[in-house]
Write a protein that holds these residues in place. Sequence first.
Motif: not given
Length: 232
Positions: A8, A19, A54, A59, A77, A107, A131
């Motif tokens: 997760e 990322y 999340g 971004n 997050d 979460l 997203n």
Amino acid sequence: MERVCEPELMEGLAQAQAYGAADFRATDQALVERLAELLGPACQDQPLRIVDLGCGPGNISFRLVDRFPQAQVLGLDGAAAMLDLAVQGLERYPHGRHRLTFRSAVLPLAPGLVESLAGGVGAGFGVVVSNSLLHHLHEPQVLWRTVRQLALPGALVLMRDLRRPANGGAVRQLVQRHASGASELLQRDFSLSLQAAFTLAEVQAQLRQASLPHLEVKELDDRYLEVAGWLS
Ligand SMILES: C[S@@+](CC[C@H](N)C(=O)[O-])C[C@H]1O[C@@H](n2cnc3c(N)ncnc32)[C@H](O)[C@@H]1O
């Protein structure tokens, strides 16, 4: 093909940095513009409260602050490595700092955290955005419950995520088409994310189970799903 879950939280430093450095500008901005389209022209002047579930390195959150000058944005997050990148970005972003906050939250949200994030009893967000979070969740109802917990009645919900291809060959084709120039790590993550994603029919079933009949799901281009609508 069967769904294969991936971890997760994106807690690895190398993974978060790869990322964070990747170029998602086109798809990130497309989500923000879609939100503007759904909100209508008045969104420029409305005092919106938006939560970005999340948010990763932020971004999308940064773009929301830029696009909606009256908005307060909260990015959530659960991965420290990702949130560190978001907070570092905030330091280079003085003009948005007073309207953008990042908080650590895994979460499903702990009961005491819901009120504190929402801003008090009966408070909440008029817009819930996410997203590329849904495919990370091993139990997808966690996302839909979180929407209910944080959203005000009548809130706008907009989520985009990958959808799972039919087979391994289709996964490889998408990686080749969209990530052939990316690092090996990003290519691997993209492949795993496609395998962990849900299909249109699965998300429709999730929404029925969550009793969220006003949210509609549709396929976008060759690899995404969009869920959008207003809560009752
Ligand atoms: C693929 S990234 C997407 C980041 C950002 N929304 C974007 O569009 O670039 C998914 C993010 O969801 C976070 N995440 C996954 N599961 C989570 C959970 N259960 N609670 C909180 N965050 C989670 C991960 O840590 C990661 O930062």
